[in-house]
Design a protein around this motif. Sequence first.
Motif, PDB file in Angstrom:
ATOM      1  N   VAL A  95     -32.922   1.823  70.163  1.00  0.00           N
ATOM      2  CA  VAL A  95     -31.607   2.400  70.461  1.00  0.00           C
ATOM      3  C   VAL A  95     -30.604   2.009  69.382  1.00  0.00           C
ATOM      4  O   VAL A  95     -29.822   2.846  68.902  1.00  0.00           O
ATOM      5  N   ALA A  96     -30.623   0.748  68.962  1.00  0.00           N
ATOM      6  CA  ALA A  96     -29.690   0.290  67.926  1.00  0.00           C
ATOM      7  C   ALA A  96     -29.913   1.054  66.616  1.00  0.00           C
ATOM      8  O   ALA A  96     -28.950   1.459  65.946  1.00  0.00           O
ATOM      9  N   LEU A  97     -31.174   1.264  66.260  1.00  0.00           N
ATOM     10  CA  LEU A  97     -31.471   2.013  65.039  1.00  0.00           C
ATOM     11  C   LEU A  97     -31.030   3.478  65.149  1.00  0.00           C
ATOM     12  O   LEU A  97     -30.554   4.066  64.177  1.00  0.00           O
ATOM     13  N   LEU A  98     -31.200   4.056  66.329  1.00  0.00           N
ATOM     14  CA  LEU A  98     -30.713   5.425  66.531  1.00  0.00           C
ATOM     15  C   LEU A  98     -29.193   5.496  66.388  1.00  0.00           C
ATOM     16  O   LEU A  98     -28.666   6.430  65.785  1.00  0.00           O
ATOM     17  N   LEU A  99     -28.498   4.514  66.959  1.00  0.00           N
ATOM     18  CA  LEU A  99     -27.040   4.472  66.806  1.00  0.00           C
ATOM     19  C   LEU A  99     -26.653   4.360  65.339  1.00  0.00           C
ATOM     20  O   LEU A  99     -25.754   5.071  64.868  1.00  0.00           O
ATOM     21  N   ALA A 100     -27.342   3.497  64.602  1.00  0.00           N
ATOM     22  CA  ALA A 100     -27.052   3.342  63.179  1.00  0.00           C
ATOM     23  C   ALA A 100     -27.371   4.637  62.421  1.00  0.00           C
ATOM     24  O   ALA A 100     -26.583   5.072  61.565  1.00  0.00           O
ATOM     25  N   GLY A 101     -28.483   5.256  62.760  1.00  0.00           N
ATOM     26  CA  GLY A 101     -28.848   6.512  62.114  1.00  0.00           C
ATOM     27  C   GLY A 101     -27.841   7.620  62.404  1.00  0.00           C
ATOM     28  O   GLY A 101     -27.486   8.391  61.506  1.00  0.00           O
ATOM     29  N   THR A 102     -27.396   7.690  63.634  1.00  0.00           N
ATOM     30  CA  THR A 102     -26.382   8.695  63.984  1.00  0.00           C
ATOM     31  C   THR A 102     -25.112   8.464  63.196  1.00  0.00           C
ATOM     32  O   THR A 102     -24.514   9.401  62.653  1.00  0.00           O
ATOM     33  N   TYR A 103     -24.693   7.216  63.105  1.00  0.00           N
ATOM     34  CA  TYR A 103     -23.499   6.878  62.323  1.00  0.00           C
ATOM     35  C   TYR A 103     -23.658   7.348  60.875  1.00  0.00           C
ATOM     36  O   TYR A 103     -22.757   7.970  60.304  1.00  0.00           O
ATOM     37  N   LEU A 104     -24.831   7.104  60.284  1.00  0.00           N
ATOM     38  CA  LEU A 104     -25.057   7.486  58.899  1.00  0.00           C
ATOM     39  C   LEU A 104     -25.096   9.003  58.707  1.00  0.00           C
ATOM     40  O   LEU A 104     -24.618   9.519  57.695  1.00  0.00           O
ATOM     41  N   VAL A 105     -25.634   9.716  59.678  1.00  0.00           N
ATOM     42  CA  VAL A 105     -25.690  11.183  59.589  1.00  0.00           C
ATOM     43  C   VAL A 105     -24.298  11.784  59.759  1.00  0.00           C
ATOM     44  O   VAL A 105     -23.924  12.741  59.070  1.00  0.00           O
ATOM     45  N   VAL A 106     -23.504  11.227  60.657  1.00  0.00           N
ATOM     46  CA  VAL A 106     -22.194  11.807  61.000  1.00  0.00           C
ATOM     47  C   VAL A 106     -21.121  11.482  59.951  1.00  0.00           C
ATOM     48  O   VAL A 106     -20.271  12.300  59.658  1.00  0.00           O
ATOM     49  N   ARG A 107     -21.171  10.283  59.387  1.00  0.00           N
ATOM     50  CA  ARG A 107     -20.057   9.868  58.505  1.00  0.00           C
ATOM     51  C   ARG A 107     -19.928  10.666  57.259  1.00  0.00           C
ATOM     52  O   ARG A 107     -20.545  11.446  56.792  1.00  0.00           O
ATOM     53  N   VAL A 119     -20.664  24.917  70.423  1.00  0.00           N
ATOM     54  CA  VAL A 119     -19.281  24.775  69.953  1.00  0.00           C
ATOM     55  C   VAL A 119     -19.169  23.717  68.852  1.00  0.00           C
ATOM     56  O   VAL A 119     -18.485  23.917  67.848  1.00  0.00           O
ATOM     57  N   LEU A 120     -19.854  22.599  69.017  1.00  0.00           N
ATOM     58  CA  LEU A 120     -19.664  21.464  68.110  1.00  0.00           C
ATOM     59  C   LEU A 120     -20.452  21.553  66.815  1.00  0.00           C
ATOM     60  O   LEU A 120     -20.091  20.896  65.835  1.00  0.00           O
ATOM     61  N   VAL A 121     -21.497  22.375  66.751  1.00  0.00           N
ATOM     62  CA  VAL A 121     -22.293  22.449  65.527  1.00  0.00           C
ATOM     63  C   VAL A 121     -21.453  22.913  64.342  1.00  0.00           C
ATOM     64  O   VAL A 121     -21.657  22.462  63.215  1.00  0.00           O
ATOM     65  N   SER A 122     -20.485  23.771  64.578  1.00  0.00           N
ATOM     66  CA  SER A 122     -19.644  24.233  63.471  1.00  0.00           C
ATOM     67  C   SER A 122     -18.646  23.163  63.024  1.00  0.00           C
ATOM     68  O   SER A 122     -18.127  23.232  61.921  1.00  0.00           O
ATOM     69  N   GLN A 123     -18.394  22.176  63.873  1.00  0.00           N
ATOM     70  CA  GLN A 123     -17.455  21.115  63.526  1.00  0.00           C
ATOM     71  C   GLN A 123     -18.130  19.894  62.914  1.00  0.00           C
ATOM     72  O   GLN A 123     -17.565  19.259  62.026  1.00  0.00           O
ATOM     73  N   ILE A 124     -19.329  19.558  63.395  1.00  0.00           N
ATOM     74  CA  ILE A 124     -19.969  18.336  62.903  1.00  0.00           C
ATOM     75  C   ILE A 124     -21.310  18.587  62.226  1.00  0.00           C
ATOM     76  O   ILE A 124     -21.875  17.677  61.638  1.00  0.00           O
ATOM     77  N   GLY A 125     -21.837  19.800  62.287  1.00  0.00           N
ATOM     78  CA  GLY A 125     -23.096  20.136  61.639  1.00  0.00           C
ATOM     79  C   GLY A 125     -24.304  19.945  62.540  1.00  0.00           C
ATOM     80  O   GLY A 125     -24.259  19.196  63.519  1.00  0.00           O
ATOM     81  N   ALA A 126     -25.380  20.618  62.158  1.00  0.00           N
ATOM     82  CA  ALA A 126     -26.611  20.565  62.951  1.00  0.00           C
ATOM     83  C   ALA A 126     -27.221  19.168  62.958  1.00  0.00           C
ATOM     84  O   ALA A 126     -27.750  18.716  63.980  1.00  0.00           O
ATOM     85  N   GLY A 127     -27.157  18.475  61.831  1.00  0.00           N
ATOM     86  CA  GLY A 127     -27.722  17.130  61.764  1.00  0.00           C
ATOM     87  C   GLY A 127     -27.030  16.168  62.702  1.00  0.00           C
ATOM     88  O   GLY A 127     -27.673  15.375  63.394  1.00  0.00           O
ATOM     89  N   ALA A 128     -25.706  16.241  62.737  1.00  0.00           N
ATOM     90  CA  ALA A 128     -24.941  15.356  63.619  1.00  0.00           C
ATOM     91  C   ALA A 128     -25.174  15.706  65.080  1.00  0.00           C
ATOM     92  O   ALA A 128     -25.291  14.807  65.921  1.00  0.00           O
ATOM     93  N   VAL A 129     -25.245  17.000  65.397  1.00  0.00           N
ATOM     94  CA  VAL A 129     -25.530  17.405  66.779  1.00  0.00           C
ATOM     95  C   VAL A 129     -26.894  16.874  67.196  1.00  0.00           C
ATOM     96  O   VAL A 129     -27.044  16.288  68.275  1.00  0.00           O
ATOM     97  N   ALA A 130     -27.896  17.055  66.347  1.00  0.00           N
ATOM     98  CA  ALA A 130     -29.242  16.593  66.684  1.00  0.00           C
ATOM     99  C   ALA A 130     -29.285  15.071  66.801  1.00  0.00           C
ATOM    100  O   ALA A 130     -29.875  14.535  67.746  1.00  0.00           O
ATOM    101  N   ALA A 131     -28.664  14.372  65.863  1.00  0.00           N
ATOM    102  CA  ALA A 131     -28.687  12.903  65.888  1.00  0.00           C
ATOM    103  C   ALA A 131     -27.994  12.368  67.132  1.00  0.00           C
ATOM    104  O   ALA A 131     -28.521  11.473  67.810  1.00  0.00           O
TER     105      ALA A 131
END
Length: 145
Positions: free
Chosen positions: A133-145, A87-99
Amino acid sequence: MDRGFAVLIMAVVGGCIALQAPINAGLGRTTGSFAAATISFAVGTILLAGIVVVSGKAGGLANVTDVNWYYLLGGLLGAAYVFSALVLVSQIGAGAVAAATVTGQRTTSVILDRIGFLGLDRQPITASRFAGVALLLAGTYLVVR
């Protein structure tokens, strides 16, 4: 099995998981989200049933009544992931879902390791694990924004 080879296998499978959401979303556009999740799990179930039969391990299925009920929640958790990603891949993209998936997995895994959940060996939350974990959070933020 060599530890490096095991990590390589999981990285390849992780890449396949990144394909899963857009594939299931495409299926969902034709069949609907609930039907797509059901079809996805049915295909996986058929494949796994075949593997169990061919491996000669089908007798192990009879032991399902001997396990603690919470060990059966894996299928429920897998279904929740597949449906959410579909459901969410169409809203946030594959990169954001994976991240977000990897970040959630890693964060939860570090906590589960720390408390020794369900018989896991206890592992401390070290500076490197915290940084990971902190780097993953930062990476997710960068992919999603």
